[in-house]
Design a protein around this motif. Structure first.
Motif, PDB file in Angstrom:
ATOM      1  N   SER A 173     -12.640  -4.616 -14.950  1.00  0.00           N
ATOM      2  CA  SER A 173     -12.369  -5.679 -13.967  1.00  0.00           C
ATOM      3  C   SER A 173     -10.887  -5.722 -13.613  1.00  0.00           C
ATOM      4  O   SER A 173     -10.494  -5.708 -12.434  1.00  0.00           O
ATOM      5  N   SER A 174     -10.033  -5.810 -14.664  1.00  0.00           N
ATOM      6  CA  SER A 174      -8.594  -5.876 -14.407  1.00  0.00           C
ATOM      7  C   SER A 174      -8.076  -4.581 -13.795  1.00  0.00           C
ATOM      8  O   SER A 174      -7.169  -4.579 -12.964  1.00  0.00           O
ATOM      9  N   GLY A 175      -8.682  -3.435 -14.224  1.00  0.00           N
ATOM     10  CA  GLY A 175      -8.261  -2.143 -13.685  1.00  0.00           C
ATOM     11  C   GLY A 175      -8.545  -2.033 -12.202  1.00  0.00           C
ATOM     12  O   GLY A 175      -7.730  -1.518 -11.438  1.00  0.00           O
ATOM     13  N   LEU A 176      -9.753  -2.525 -11.781  1.00  0.00           N
ATOM     14  CA  LEU A 176     -10.107  -2.458 -10.371  1.00  0.00           C
ATOM     15  C   LEU A 176      -9.127  -3.291  -9.530  1.00  0.00           C
ATOM     16  O   LEU A 176      -8.669  -2.860  -8.471  1.00  0.00           O
ATOM     17  N   ILE A 177      -8.815  -4.496 -10.042  1.00  0.00           N
ATOM     18  CA  ILE A 177      -7.870  -5.349  -9.316  1.00  0.00           C
ATOM     19  C   ILE A 177      -6.489  -4.692  -9.269  1.00  0.00           C
ATOM     20  O   ILE A 177      -5.809  -4.662  -8.239  1.00  0.00           O
ATOM     21  N   THR A 178      -6.073  -4.144 -10.418  1.00  0.00           N
ATOM     22  CA  THR A 178      -4.747  -3.506 -10.496  1.00  0.00           C
ATOM     23  C   THR A 178      -4.643  -2.313  -9.543  1.00  0.00           C
ATOM     24  O   THR A 178      -3.641  -2.123  -8.850  1.00  0.00           O
ATOM     25  N   ILE A 179      -5.708  -1.482  -9.517  1.00  0.00           N
ATOM     26  CA  ILE A 179      -5.706  -0.308  -8.630  1.00  0.00           C
ATOM     27  C   ILE A 179      -5.555  -0.747  -7.180  1.00  0.00           C
ATOM     28  O   ILE A 179      -4.761  -0.191  -6.404  1.00  0.00           O
ATOM     29  N   THR A 180      -6.340  -1.786  -6.801  1.00  0.00           N
ATOM     30  CA  THR A 180      -6.299  -2.258  -5.420  1.00  0.00           C
ATOM     31  C   THR A 180      -4.899  -2.770  -5.053  1.00  0.00           C
ATOM     32  O   THR A 180      -4.337  -2.420  -4.016  1.00  0.00           O
ATOM     33  N   VAL A 181      -4.330  -3.619  -5.946  1.00  0.00           N
ATOM     34  CA  VAL A 181      -3.016  -4.202  -5.670  1.00  0.00           C
ATOM     35  C   VAL A 181      -1.932  -3.120  -5.631  1.00  0.00           C
ATOM     36  O   VAL A 181      -1.081  -3.080  -4.737  1.00  0.00           O
ATOM     37  N   VAL A 182      -1.952  -2.216  -6.662  1.00  0.00           N
ATOM     38  CA  VAL A 182      -0.930  -1.169  -6.745  1.00  0.00           C
ATOM     39  C   VAL A 182      -0.979  -0.266  -5.518  1.00  0.00           C
ATOM     40  O   VAL A 182       0.053   0.093  -4.937  1.00  0.00           O
ATOM     41  N   MET A 183      -2.220   0.144  -5.120  1.00  0.00           N
ATOM     42  CA  MET A 183      -2.333   1.025  -3.954  1.00  0.00           C
ATOM     43  C   MET A 183      -1.821   0.329  -2.693  1.00  0.00           C
ATOM     44  O   MET A 183      -1.112   0.932  -1.883  1.00  0.00           O
ATOM     45  N   ALA A 184      -2.178  -0.970  -2.541  1.00  0.00           N
ATOM     46  CA  ALA A 184      -1.747  -1.684  -1.345  1.00  0.00           C
ATOM     47  C   ALA A 184      -0.233  -1.856  -1.316  1.00  0.00           C
ATOM     48  O   ALA A 184       0.432  -1.604  -0.312  1.00  0.00           O
ATOM     49  N   VAL A 185       0.347  -2.296  -2.458  1.00  0.00           N
ATOM     50  CA  VAL A 185       1.795  -2.521  -2.514  1.00  0.00           C
ATOM     51  C   VAL A 185       2.547  -1.208  -2.352  1.00  0.00           C
ATOM     52  O   VAL A 185       3.553  -1.123  -1.646  1.00  0.00           O
ATOM     53  N   THR A 186       2.046  -0.149  -3.043  1.00  0.00           N
ATOM     54  CA  THR A 186       2.715   1.158  -2.954  1.00  0.00           C
ATOM     55  C   THR A 186       2.724   1.680  -1.529  1.00  0.00           C
ATOM     56  O   THR A 186       3.733   2.172  -1.020  1.00  0.00           O
ATOM     57  N   TYR A 187       1.536   1.555  -0.854  1.00  0.00           N
ATOM     58  CA  TYR A 187       1.460   2.016   0.527  1.00  0.00           C
ATOM     59  C   TYR A 187       2.428   1.229   1.426  1.00  0.00           C
ATOM     60  O   TYR A 187       3.184   1.793   2.227  1.00  0.00           O
ATOM     61  N   GLN A 188       2.405  -0.120   1.261  1.00  0.00           N
ATOM     62  CA  GLN A 188       3.234  -0.956   2.115  1.00  0.00           C
ATOM     63  C   GLN A 188       4.718  -0.667   1.909  1.00  0.00           C
ATOM     64  O   GLN A 188       5.477  -0.504   2.864  1.00  0.00           O
ATOM     65  N   GLN A 189       5.152  -0.613   0.619  1.00  0.00           N
ATOM     66  CA  GLN A 189       6.578  -0.399   0.341  1.00  0.00           C
ATOM     67  C   GLN A 189       7.031   0.991   0.761  1.00  0.00           C
ATOM     68  O   GLN A 189       8.119   1.165   1.313  1.00  0.00           O
ATOM     69  N   THR A 190       6.181   2.009   0.477  1.00  0.00           N
ATOM     70  CA  THR A 190       6.563   3.377   0.830  1.00  0.00           C
ATOM     71  C   THR A 190       6.647   3.544   2.344  1.00  0.00           C
ATOM     72  O   THR A 190       7.560   4.170   2.880  1.00  0.00           O
ATOM     73  N   ASN A 191       5.657   2.947   3.061  1.00  0.00           N
ATOM     74  CA  ASN A 191       5.665   3.043   4.520  1.00  0.00           C
ATOM     75  C   ASN A 191       6.884   2.330   5.102  1.00  0.00           C
ATOM     76  O   ASN A 191       7.550   2.816   6.021  1.00  0.00           O
ATOM     77  N   ALA A 192       7.193   1.137   4.521  1.00  0.00           N
ATOM     78  CA  ALA A 192       8.373   0.400   4.986  1.00  0.00           C
ATOM     79  C   ALA A 192       9.649   1.196   4.729  1.00  0.00           C
ATOM     80  O   ALA A 192      10.576   1.201   5.536  1.00  0.00           O
ATOM     81  N   GLN A 193       9.692   1.886   3.562  1.00  0.00           N
ATOM     82  CA  GLN A 193      10.868   2.684   3.235  1.00  0.00           C
ATOM     83  C   GLN A 193      11.042   3.837   4.221  1.00  0.00           C
ATOM     84  O   GLN A 193      12.164   4.181   4.625  1.00  0.00           O
ATOM     85  N   LYS A 194       9.898   4.453   4.602  1.00  0.00           N
ATOM     86  CA  LYS A 194       9.964   5.568   5.571  1.00  0.00           C
ATOM     87  C   LYS A 194      10.545   5.088   6.913  1.00  0.00           C
ATOM     88  O   LYS A 194      11.359   5.758   7.536  1.00  0.00           O
ATOM     89  N   ILE A 195      10.083   3.882   7.338  1.00  0.00           N
ATOM     90  CA  ILE A 195      10.579   3.343   8.603  1.00  0.00           C
ATOM     91  C   ILE A 195      12.060   3.008   8.490  1.00  0.00           C
ATOM     92  O   ILE A 195      12.857   3.255   9.397  1.00  0.00           O
ATOM     93  N   ASN A 196      12.462   2.445   7.315  1.00  0.00           N
ATOM     94  CA  ASN A 196      13.881   2.146   7.100  1.00  0.00           C
ATOM     95  C   ASN A 196      14.719   3.423   7.104  1.00  0.00           C
ATOM     96  O   ASN A 196      15.860   3.437   7.568  1.00  0.00           O
ATOM     97  N   ASP A 197      14.119   4.511   6.530  1.00  0.00           N
ATOM     98  CA  ASP A 197      14.831   5.792   6.535  1.00  0.00           C
ATOM     99  C   ASP A 197      15.066   6.278   7.966  1.00  0.00           C
ATOM    100  O   ASP A 197      16.130   6.803   8.302  1.00  0.00           O
ATOM    101  N   LEU A 198      14.019   6.091   8.824  1.00  0.00           N
ATOM    102  CA  LEU A 198      14.154   6.495  10.225  1.00  0.00           C
ATOM    103  C   LEU A 198      15.226   5.652  10.923  1.00  0.00           C
ATOM    104  O   LEU A 198      16.053   6.159  11.683  1.00  0.00           O
TER     105      LEU A 198
END
Length: 790
Positions: A20-45
């Protein structure tokens, strides 16, 4: 494994919690990682766009500064007025020294009609370029920069145009630097970027003047309106090229409408590449150019998706490994519990001679040891009880001994208290002596708290002000005997002693209880606590009314003597000039040398007399202030031109930094010129060869700000408190230059304070000095007087 066993229950509940906790953690981590990494790419541009824009801005600023520097030379104005073959040859040789790296395709001079008489590119000579916008702006007195295709060279260039002014500030021509586009291309192409990204540089109309995709050059980002197209054709900016739009209509709209200086980022559908692209638009400082960085949105997001997916898989794998480890651990760890159960039953039945057969090496083995130990403790309870009684008896004896020792210690403490009492008596005697010393002082001394409330005053408070000490205590220091001074005076006083935590030295007027006004010198020093905060202030005031009267008499004498000296000095000056001009007959070389020395010495005497007259008029208040609208920048430029021969002789670098919107202020032109002449001439005079001098003119909400900095000899720290005194010169400059009156800074300070301004400085010996002037934007106040300053 039974469903009722501990192993089964623990395994089942742990698996449920982990999944249960793993499923929630995977979802949150993937969402946060995607959002932060994408934002970083745009900031790099965004950062890439800003970095390239900044590099292009630096290159253009260098060219703009060079154009301004060349146009300011008096020789350039001379060549513009007289492009004779001799002058042309001198100009080309001069310009060649500034184009060592071949960055400039051409450096040339245009006359008032737009015709080129002198150019490093011979094909420009004789051609008329009056239709060019950069010429029209520069001939009207405005320096500017433009990008266009040359009508003669048929190549693109970055044109920097500066007005050439005569000595009376009249525009007589234009100096132009044509920066080759290769210099800009090198800056743009040498910056690392991602493989799928593209770079473009567009002008103020949205026409692309550089792109790493060659097919885009001289196309507009989007559709241009008819008036813009007509303007481009009228200016012959790109000759007869047809400007066709491409797919960046939103970028075109941003360039046409935005007034911001920051970077704009937006996404759009690239029909040609069939992908969604992200584009960053950054203005190139104040130049009419825009830097565009483009990258695929899919490329930006792909890295974020990959990282998020990897993070999710790692978490899932960690959960599976954890479950397998828990199951194996339970299988091995639960077996000792059965053994412990048997041991407890033996003890419960009365058998205290048990052994621990558990060898797991963990807490369960320790629990078994504890059960064995507990049985042994119960068995030996009575023996231990007797032993404890013996131990307690020994402890009571020890405590009794401790109390006896404490009694002796208390006696020693009482003796120490008696000693402290004697010390306090001696301290009180010292304080009494200190008070007697303060009361015998001829100066008025008060001590206040951190808010300026009087907590002590010596006997001179009453003798000097007429107010008793009882009337002064508990009140704000000076409120009883203060004489109205300008608000700025008190604001500056509190800033120095409370904010900067430094001593304040100054002069002011105060009023005695009987209404009599007297002149006073005031010294206030903060007393800091362990935290560096001002806890008390000590103020020392001395009546200097008599000293002021004596000083005024001296000033009046100096004024009278100076007036009497001017007439014979003028006669000496006149006769020396006549002798040097040959009016009295030809002089022998040796005689001419003597007369020149007489003339030079007489000039120094005239300057000294004028300075003394200025000082006397300032101190007596007889000088007049006649404000009129003044352009401060023009006055500053005029002063610098006067110093140009010395600047060139010493090979000094002069740096200018003028704020664009400096207003016209009301000021006396003579007084303002005296201030700028003294500061700039001091900076030039006391800066060694090949040093640098800077002049900055800016403003804030209330004041005009003038800063003059140099890399000269500096002012020794011990001389800095006296630098604004009359006839004072720092020790180090007296050793290097024996000429000088020591009156210049005194005169400047008097003029600035008369105008309601402030002058301050920072200096380090052998590093240089920086002077700061604050002059109210409201200007100088009109003052009626009988004399003007010389």
């Amino acid at each position: 494994m039974s469903a009722s066993s501990i192993k089964y229950k623990i395994t089942k509940n742990t698996a449920w919690i982990l999944f249960s906790s793993g499923l929630i953690t995977i979802t949150v981590v993937m969402a946060v990682t995607y959002q932060q990494t994408n934002a970083q790419k745009i900031n790099d541009l965004k950062s890439l766009s800003f970095e390239k824009s900044d590099k292009v801005s630096i290159l253009l600023q260098e060219s703009s500064d060079l154009a301004s520097y060349l146009a300011s030379f008096p020789q350039v104005a001379k060549w513009a007025k007289d492009p004779s073959p001799k002058n042309t040859e001198a100009a080309l040789s001069f310009f060649k020294d500034f184009n060592v790296k071949k960055k400039y395709a051409a450096i040339y001079i245009m006359d008032k009609n737009g015709t080129v008489p002198i150019s490093t590119d011979a094909t420009f000579v004789g051609n008329n370029y009056s239709f060019r916008p950069y010429f029209k702006k520069a001939i009207s007195g405005k320096a500017n920069m433009d990008v266009s295709i040359g009508s003669t060279s048929l190549t693109q260039g970055y044109y920097f145009a500066e007005p050439i002014k005569d000595i009376d500030n009249t525009v007589i021509g234009v100096l132009v630097l044509k920066l080759s586009p290769e210099s800009v291309y090198t800056v743009l192409e040498n910056t690392p970027r991602s493989p799928g990204s593209h770079i473009m540089l567009a002008d103020q109309y949205g026409v692309i003047i550089y792109s790493d995709l060659k097919g885009r050059i001289f196309h507009s980002l989007g559709t241009l309106n008819p008036s813009t197209l007509n303007q481009i054709k009228t200016d012959r900016k790109y000759l007869n090229l047809e400007i066709k739009p491409i797919q960046y209509q939103k970028a075109q709209n941003i360039i046409n409408t935005t007034g911001e200086t920051g970077t704009n980022i937006y996404n759009y559908l690239d029909v040609e590449d069939r992908s969604i692209e992200t584009i960053a638009i950054t203005p190139v400082n104040h130049y009419p150019l825009y830097l565009l960085s483009e990258d695929s949105t899919w490329e930006l997001s792909l890295g974020a998706l990959r990282l998020a997916a990897i993070s999710g898989l790692l978490i899932l794998l960690s959960i599976l490994i954890a479950l397998l480890s828990i199951f194996r651990l339970l299988t091995r760890r639960l077996e000792p519990i059965i053994e412990i159960n048997g041991m407890i039953k033996e003890v419960g039945s009365g058998n205290l001679n048990i052994e621990n057969n558990i060898k797991s090496g963990d807490e369960l083995e320790k629990l078994g040891d504890f059960i064995v130990q507990m049985a042994q403790e119960v068995k030996g309870y009575y023996n231990e009880l007797e032993e404890k009684i013996k131990v307690r008896t020994k402890e009571l004896a020890s405590k009794n001994e401790y109390l006896n020792k404490n009694q002796s210690a208390i006696i020693n403490i009482l003796e120490d208290v008696e000693g402290e009492k004697d010390k306090n008596a001696r301290l009180a005697e010292d304080l009494k002596k200190f008070k007697l010393a303060l009361d015998s002082s001829s100066d008025h001394i008060v001590i206040t708290d951190s808010e300026g409330i009087t907590i002590y005053g010596n006997s001179m408070v009453e003798k000097l002000t007429g107010y008793s000490l009882e009337e002064a205590l508990g009140k704000k220091a000076g409120t009883l005997w203060s004489y109205p001074m300008p608000k700025d005076y008190y604001e500056n006083l509190w800033k120095i002693i409370k904010t900067n935590k430094l001593p304040f030295y100054g002069e002011l007027k105060n009023k005695r209880k009987n209404g009599e006004v007297y002149e006073a010198r005031l010294d206030i020093s903060p007393v800091l606590n362990d935290k560096g905060e001002a806890e008390f202030f000590i103020g020392v005031e001395r009546d200097i009314t008599h000293e002021k009267m004596v000083d005024q008499a001296k000033t009046e004498f100096v004024s009278l003597a100076s007036h009497q000296l001017r007439t014979p000095l003028s006669s000496v000056n006149w006769y020396a000039e006549m002798l040097l001009a040959g009016d009295g007959g030809a002089l022998k070389p040796e005689q001419k040398t003597f007369v020149e020395e007489i003339y030079a010495g007489n000039q120094r005497m005239v300057e000294l007399v004028n300075a003394l007259l200025n000082v006397s008029r300032l101190e007596l208040g007889t000088f007049a202030v006649e404000p009129e609208p003044i352009n401060v920048i023009e006055t500053a430029d005029s002063v610098i031109k006067e110093l140009q021969p010395i600047i060139l002789k010493k090979k000094l670098k002069i740096n200018f930094n003028y704020l664009k919107d400096i207003p016209i202020i009301q000021a006396d032109p003579k007084l303002l010129r005296i201030v700028l002449q003294n500061l700039m001439s001091n900076a030039v005079k006391y800066t060694p060869d090949q040093g640098s001098v800077s002049l900055e003119i800016g403003k804030n909400r209330k004041d005009l700000l003038i800063t003059v900095a140099d890399t000269g000899y500096g002012i020794p720290k011990k001389d800095q408190p006296r630098i604004f005194e009359k006839l004072f010169r720092a020790q180090n400059v007296r050793e290097k230059d024996t000429e000088g009156t020591g009156l210049g800074l005194y005169i400047i300070k008097s003029i600035i304070e008369q105008a309601g301004g402030i002058i301050s400085f920072k200096s380090k010996e052998n590093k240089g000095t920086t002077f700061y002037l604050n002059i109210p934007l409201t200007g100088m106040r009109k003052k009626t007087g009988t004399k003007k300053l010389e």
